[in-house]
Design an enzyme around this catalytic site. Sequence first.
Site, PDB file in Angstrom:
ATOM      1  N   HIS A   1     -52.295  18.988 -51.580  1.00  0.00           N
ATOM      2  CA  HIS A   1     -53.622  19.391 -51.131  1.00  0.00           C
ATOM      3  C   HIS A   1     -53.628  20.882 -50.855  1.00  0.00           C
ATOM      4  CE1 HIS A   1     -57.412  19.464 -48.896  1.00  0.00           C
ATOM      5  NE2 HIS A   1     -57.673  18.349 -49.558  1.00  0.00           N
TER       6      HIS A   1
ATOM      7  N   GLU B   1     -56.634  10.426 -52.166  1.00  0.00           N
ATOM      8  CA  GLU B   1     -56.894   9.664 -53.375  1.00  0.00           C
ATOM      9  C   GLU B   1     -55.914   8.513 -53.591  1.00  0.00           C
ATOM     10  OE1 GLU B   1     -59.639  10.145 -54.200  1.00  0.00           O
ATOM     11  OE2 GLU B   1     -60.114  11.972 -55.280  1.00  0.00           O
TER      12      GLU B   1
HETATM   13  N1  ACO Z   1     -47.460  16.890 -58.239  1.00  0.00           N
HETATM   14  C1  ACO Z   1     -46.562  17.806 -58.649  1.00  0.00           C
HETATM   15  N2  ACO Z   1     -46.596  19.102 -58.276  1.00  0.00           N
HETATM   16  C2  ACO Z   1     -47.600  19.490 -57.456  1.00  0.00           C
HETATM   17  C3  ACO Z   1     -48.569  18.596 -56.976  1.00  0.00           C
HETATM   18  C4  ACO Z   1     -48.469  17.237 -57.403  1.00  0.00           C
HETATM   19  N3  ACO Z   1     -49.357  16.325 -57.021  1.00  0.00           N
HETATM   20  N4  ACO Z   1     -49.436  19.248 -56.194  1.00  0.00           N
HETATM   21  C5  ACO Z   1     -49.047  20.535 -56.179  1.00  0.00           C
HETATM   22  N5  ACO Z   1     -47.935  20.671 -56.938  1.00  0.00           N
HETATM   23  C6  ACO Z   1     -47.202  21.893 -57.193  1.00  0.00           C
HETATM   24  C7  ACO Z   1     -48.089  22.894 -57.938  1.00  0.00           C
HETATM   25  O1  ACO Z   1     -47.929  22.732 -59.346  1.00  0.00           O
HETATM   26  C8  ACO Z   1     -47.593  24.223 -57.435  1.00  0.00           C
HETATM   27  O2  ACO Z   1     -46.468  24.573 -58.198  1.00  0.00           O
HETATM   28  P1  ACO Z   1     -46.311  26.091 -58.754  1.00  0.00           P
HETATM   29  O3  ACO Z   1     -46.280  26.929 -57.504  1.00  0.00           O
HETATM   30  O4  ACO Z   1     -45.026  26.027 -59.492  1.00  0.00           O
HETATM   31  O5  ACO Z   1     -47.519  26.319 -59.614  1.00  0.00           O
HETATM   32  C9  ACO Z   1     -47.100  23.924 -56.023  1.00  0.00           C
HETATM   33  O6  ACO Z   1     -46.908  22.512 -55.950  1.00  0.00           O
HETATM   34  C10 ACO Z   1     -48.056  24.332 -54.934  1.00  0.00           C
HETATM   35  O7  ACO Z   1     -49.322  23.856 -55.239  1.00  0.00           O
HETATM   36  P2  ACO Z   1     -50.515  24.141 -54.225  1.00  0.00           P
HETATM   37  O8  ACO Z   1     -50.846  25.589 -54.222  1.00  0.00           O
HETATM   38  O9  ACO Z   1     -50.228  23.488 -52.955  1.00  0.00           O
HETATM   39  O10 ACO Z   1     -51.627  23.302 -54.945  1.00  0.00           O
HETATM   40  P3  ACO Z   1     -53.134  23.715 -55.221  1.00  0.00           P
HETATM   41  O11 ACO Z   1     -53.799  24.044 -53.946  1.00  0.00           O
HETATM   42  O12 ACO Z   1     -53.204  24.690 -56.325  1.00  0.00           O
HETATM   43  O13 ACO Z   1     -53.665  22.314 -55.770  1.00  0.00           O
HETATM   44  C11 ACO Z   1     -54.199  20.031 -55.795  1.00  0.00           C
HETATM   45  C12 ACO Z   1     -54.042  21.283 -54.923  1.00  0.00           C
HETATM   46  C13 ACO Z   1     -55.150  20.365 -56.958  1.00  0.00           C
HETATM   47  C14 ACO Z   1     -54.819  18.916 -54.980  1.00  0.00           C
HETATM   48  C15 ACO Z   1     -52.805  19.633 -56.331  1.00  0.00           C
HETATM   49  O14 ACO Z   1     -51.965  19.287 -55.252  1.00  0.00           O
HETATM   50  C16 ACO Z   1     -52.874  18.508 -57.350  1.00  0.00           C
HETATM   51  O15 ACO Z   1     -53.096  18.768 -58.534  1.00  0.00           O
HETATM   52  N6  ACO Z   1     -52.673  17.219 -56.906  1.00  0.00           N
HETATM   53  C17 ACO Z   1     -52.759  16.101 -57.826  1.00  0.00           C
HETATM   54  C18 ACO Z   1     -54.213  15.724 -58.084  1.00  0.00           C
HETATM   55  C19 ACO Z   1     -54.864  15.068 -56.878  1.00  0.00           C
HETATM   56  O16 ACO Z   1     -54.302  14.194 -56.243  1.00  0.00           O
HETATM   57  N7  ACO Z   1     -56.099  15.500 -56.594  1.00  0.00           N
HETATM   58  C20 ACO Z   1     -56.888  15.000 -55.469  1.00  0.00           C
HETATM   59  C21 ACO Z   1     -56.917  15.996 -54.349  1.00  0.00           C
HETATM   60  S1  ACO Z   1     -57.808  15.423 -52.943  1.00  0.00           S
HETATM   61  C22 ACO Z   1     -59.426  15.632 -53.347  1.00  0.00           C
HETATM   62  O17 ACO Z   1     -59.806  16.490 -54.078  1.00  0.00           O
HETATM   63  C23 ACO Z   1     -60.394  14.706 -52.819  1.00  0.00           C
END
Ligand code: ACO
Length: 361
Positions: free
Chosen positions: A246, A301
């Site tokens: 998140h 989710e």
């Molecule tokens: N699985 C694997 N790696 C992840 C995940 C995940 N679920 N979430 C974040 N990361 C990784 C990112 O790729 C990033 O790596 P990088 O620095 O090498 O690029 C690192 O962790 C840090 O990411 P954040 O900056 O914390 O994530 P961001 O804020 O950009 O994205 C998001 C948040 C879109 C929710 C992301 O965690 C994600 O894609 N999760 C999976 C999809 C999901 O569950 N979405 C629902 C969210 S809740 C809602 O919207 C109601």
Amino acid sequence: MSSGLDDVIAAETVLSHVDGAAGRLIVRGFDLDELAGQRSFEAVLALLWDGFVAESMDEQAIRAALGKARVAAYATVGRLIAATDGLSAVESLRLLLAALPDAEPTPHHVLAVAAVPVFAAAIARRKRGLAPVAPDESLGQAEDCLRMMRGQAVPAAHARALEAYLVTVADHGLNASTFAARVIASTRAGLLSAVVGALCALKGPLHGGAPGPVLDMLDAIGTPANIRPWLASALADGARLMGFGHRIYRVRDPRADVLKGVAADLSLGNNRIRFAEEVEAGALELLREHKAGRSLDTNVEFYTALVLEALELPRDSFTNVFATGRVAGWTAHVLEQEQSGRIIRPQSHYTGPMPGQLHAA
Ligand code: ACO
């Protein structure tokens, strides 16, 4: 500059506060667990809309107004449902919402909230070759939504579970879809346009499109023995695990715990929930190794998927059911933005060539 606007404060709001460090969601002065499972969806709408509409409406008045507006919205189903054939469920919802005219006399915040479940249910049934079910204006929004989806009266426990879900996701600070709604509202394009734009943002797999894929992931993993190998291989391939991570929360998303409780009550300890818990534990362990120093935890989710599955809702309707709850927050933010906000117009940092530079070499 930050590509994701991290830490940028783009609006002042009295509606909700997401405390990412403490894992706390506050909606108009109430902690989430004082609302979810405790108050009706209509009571939460009364809280969210309070002060933003000319005549303040209590829970009962909102229930009656939504019932009437669901009936009004149903006319659009008869007129346009055939046009959704061949579209995905969320594309279909986008089409039907976009067809609501600005000239419609029902107050638009009421109409938008009422229309989403009417359309979502008709779309889910159409995709299965079933005729739409007309709204029952005497029912509350959650119960009627489930009844229209399933085509028959629903057990009270199921209606309560959906209500707890809708309240849990009703508002959540300046998430991507709410921000989109506020940007559109800031141009004075009108509430219905802002809600259509918000839905378009919600549709993405990184936002409201995640819960269906959560179940796809559980199915693909299949057995407890396959949990670690499957997840490790997905992460090694650069995949994001749906239902985890998140932007704001640095600890567990408080909505995940609320919905885990709802899912556990509905599933009565069956194998599905036990398997999901094992997948969650495996994913958290691997994500901590995968991104050391970045605390990735379960988001809303993951257990949304389990709750909606236990309510016998089709997977392709999950984003539309999410919109059924979140439209509450969208409408409140639009009303707040219209009352107080200037047009939202940030700047970009130009990194292209200046005139003359293109031909300099
Ligand atoms: N699985 C694997 N790696 C992840 C995940 C995940 N679920 N979430 C974040 N990361 C990784 C990112 O790729 C990033 O790596 P990088 O620095 O090498 O690029 C690192 O962790 C840090 O990411 P954040 O900056 O914390 O994530 P961001 O804020 O950009 O994205 C998001 C948040 C879109 C929710 C992301 O965690 C994600 O894609 N999760 C999976 C999809 C999901 O569950 N979405 C629902 C969210 S809740 C809602 O919207 C109601």
